[in-house]
Scaffold this motif. Structure first.
Motif, PDB file in Angstrom:
ATOM      1  N   VAL A   1       0.844  -1.204   0.000  1.00 28.89           N
ATOM      2  CA  VAL A   1       0.000   0.000   0.000  1.00 28.89           C
ATOM      3  C   VAL A   1       0.876   1.250   0.000  1.00 28.89           C
ATOM      4  O   VAL A   1       0.603   2.210  -0.734  1.00 28.89           O
ATOM      5  N   THR A   2       1.938   1.252   0.789  1.00 30.03           N
ATOM      6  CA  THR A   2       2.835   2.402   0.838  1.00 30.03           C
ATOM      7  C   THR A   2       3.461   2.662  -0.526  1.00 30.03           C
ATOM      8  O   THR A   2       3.514   3.805  -0.988  1.00 30.03           O
ATOM      9  N   ARG A   3       3.916   1.614  -1.181  1.00 30.97           N
ATOM     10  CA  ARG A   3       4.506   1.781  -2.510  1.00 30.97           C
ATOM     11  C   ARG A   3       3.483   2.296  -3.522  1.00 30.97           C
ATOM     12  O   ARG A   3       3.777   3.181  -4.322  1.00 30.97           O
ATOM     13  N   LEU A   4       2.290   1.726  -3.497  1.00 27.89           N
ATOM     14  CA  LEU A   4       1.248   2.132  -4.442  1.00 27.89           C
ATOM     15  C   LEU A   4       0.860   3.591  -4.243  1.00 27.89           C
ATOM     16  O   LEU A   4       0.743   4.351  -5.216  1.00 27.89           O
ATOM     17  N   ILE A   5       0.678   4.002  -3.008  1.00 21.57           N
ATOM     18  CA  ILE A   5       0.299   5.387  -2.742  1.00 21.57           C
ATOM     19  C   ILE A   5       1.432   6.333  -3.121  1.00 21.57           C
ATOM     20  O   ILE A   5       1.189   7.418  -3.657  1.00 21.57           O
ATOM     21  N   GLY A   6       2.672   5.916  -2.874  1.00 16.58           N
ATOM     22  CA  GLY A   6       3.800   6.734  -3.316  1.00 16.58           C
ATOM     23  C   GLY A   6       3.799   6.935  -4.822  1.00 16.58           C
ATOM     24  O   GLY A   6       4.046   8.039  -5.322  1.00 16.58           O
ATOM     25  N   LEU A   7       3.504   5.865  -5.553  1.00 14.02           N
ATOM     26  CA  LEU A   7       3.412   5.976  -7.008  1.00 14.02           C
ATOM     27  C   LEU A   7       2.256   6.880  -7.430  1.00 14.02           C
ATOM     28  O   LEU A   7       2.391   7.688  -8.356  1.00 14.02           O
ATOM     29  N   LEU A   8       1.108   6.757  -6.776  1.00 13.53           N
ATOM     30  CA  LEU A   8      -0.045   7.600  -7.109  1.00 13.53           C
ATOM     31  C   LEU A   8       0.235   9.075  -6.848  1.00 13.53           C
ATOM     32  O   LEU A   8      -0.086   9.935  -7.681  1.00 13.53           O
ATOM     33  N   VAL A   9       0.813   9.386  -5.703  1.00 17.14           N
ATOM     34  CA  VAL A   9       1.134  10.781  -5.392  1.00 17.14           C
ATOM     35  C   VAL A   9       2.171  11.309  -6.377  1.00 17.14           C
ATOM     36  O   VAL A   9       2.062  12.446  -6.867  1.00 17.14           O
ATOM     37  N   GLY A  10       3.155  10.497  -6.718  1.00 21.43           N
ATOM     38  CA  GLY A  10       4.147  10.915  -7.715  1.00 21.43           C
ATOM     39  C   GLY A  10       3.514  11.156  -9.075  1.00 21.43           C
ATOM     40  O   GLY A  10       3.853  12.130  -9.769  1.00 21.43           O
ATOM     41  N   ALA A  11       2.574  10.312  -9.475  1.00 23.92           N
ATOM     42  CA  ALA A  11       1.892  10.492 -10.758  1.00 23.92           C
ATOM     43  C   ALA A  11       1.044  11.754 -10.749  1.00 23.92           C
ATOM     44  O   ALA A  11       1.031  12.513 -11.734  1.00 23.92           O
ATOM     45  N   ILE A  12       0.351  12.020  -9.662  1.00 23.61           N
ATOM     46  CA  ILE A  12      -0.472  13.225  -9.567  1.00 23.61           C
ATOM     47  C   ILE A  12       0.396  14.473  -9.662  1.00 23.61           C
ATOM     48  O   ILE A  12       0.070  15.425 -10.395  1.00 23.61           O
ATOM     49  N   LEU A  13       1.501  14.489  -8.942  1.00 19.08           N
ATOM     50  CA  LEU A  13       2.391  15.653  -8.989  1.00 19.08           C
ATOM     51  C   LEU A  13       3.034  15.809 -10.364  1.00 19.08           C
ATOM     52  O   LEU A  13       3.241  16.935 -10.834  1.00 19.08           O
ATOM     53  N   SER A  14       3.333  14.702 -11.028  1.00 14.81           N
ATOM     54  CA  SER A  14       3.889  14.769 -12.382  1.00 14.81           C
ATOM     55  C   SER A  14       2.871  15.355 -13.360  1.00 14.81           C
ATOM     56  O   SER A  14       3.215  16.180 -14.207  1.00 14.81           O
ATOM     57  N   VAL A  15       1.628  14.933 -13.250  1.00 16.51           N
ATOM     58  CA  VAL A  15       0.574  15.477 -14.119  1.00 16.51           C
ATOM     59  C   VAL A  15       0.403  16.967 -13.865  1.00 16.51           C
ATOM     60  O   VAL A  15       0.250  17.753 -14.818  1.00 16.51           O
ATOM     61  N   LEU A  16       0.462  17.386 -12.622  1.00 19.04           N
ATOM     62  CA  LEU A  16       0.351  18.819 -12.316  1.00 19.04           C
ATOM     63  C   LEU A  16       1.522  19.598 -12.902  1.00 19.04           C
ATOM     64  O   LEU A  16       1.342  20.708 -13.434  1.00 19.04           O
ATOM     65  N   ALA A  17       2.735  19.052 -12.819  1.00 24.85           N
ATOM     66  CA  ALA A  17       3.906  19.733 -13.375  1.00 24.85           C
ATOM     67  C   ALA A  17       3.800  19.857 -14.893  1.00 24.85           C
ATOM     68  O   ALA A  17       4.127  20.904 -15.466  1.00 24.85           O
TER      69      ALA A  17
END
Length: 132
Positions: free
Chosen positions: A37-53
């Motif tokens: 779960v920690t890895r998956l959420i880390g990936l999701l937050v990273g993807a969200i921030l990448s899309v925002l950038a």
């Protein structure tokens, strides 16, 4: 000691040992799930921030203000993702468990003047497993 008592005590030791092994297996599975779960959420937050950038670069640094319900939903979603990541890390790091017998039965057995009575020893083992 009668053989019936001895057999019932040995059966109790076996049951305690199986129960303890099962509990350790469950804790290990919970830790494994928390890690995933920690890895998956880390990936999701990273993807969200990448899309925002990327969205920020596409608009040449201009950010149009979103309407309030979308902004609240987005902020709440990111906050809840980070909160669940925090709780999964806490779950992963807080699992502590004891494996096997306590050191005291082994110390008693190593003493040269200790008279080993099987029933007494098995009762100590049962008590140790019960405590663990």
């Amino acid at each position: 000691m009668s053989s019936g008592t001895e057999e019932s005590l040995e059966d109790a030791v076996d049951r305690f040992e199986r129960t303890l092994n099962h509990q350790i297996q469950i804790i290990n599975e919970i830790d494994k799930k928390a890690e995933h779960v920690t890895r998956l959420i880390g990936l999701l937050v990273g993807a969200i921030l990448s899309v925002l950038a990327v969205a920020f670069r596409i608009n040449n640094g201009q950010v149009s203000p979103p309407n309030l319900p979308i902004w609240v939903a987005f902020s709440a979603g990111v906050f809840l993702l980070i909160s669940s990541m925090t709780f999964s890390i806490i779950t992963y790091l807080s699992s502590r468990f004891k494996i096997g017998l306590h050191y005291q039965p082994a110390q008693l057995l190593n003493q040269s003047d200790y008279d080993v009575k099987k029933e007494k020893h098995i009762r100590r083992v049962i008590g140790t497993y019960g405590h663990t």
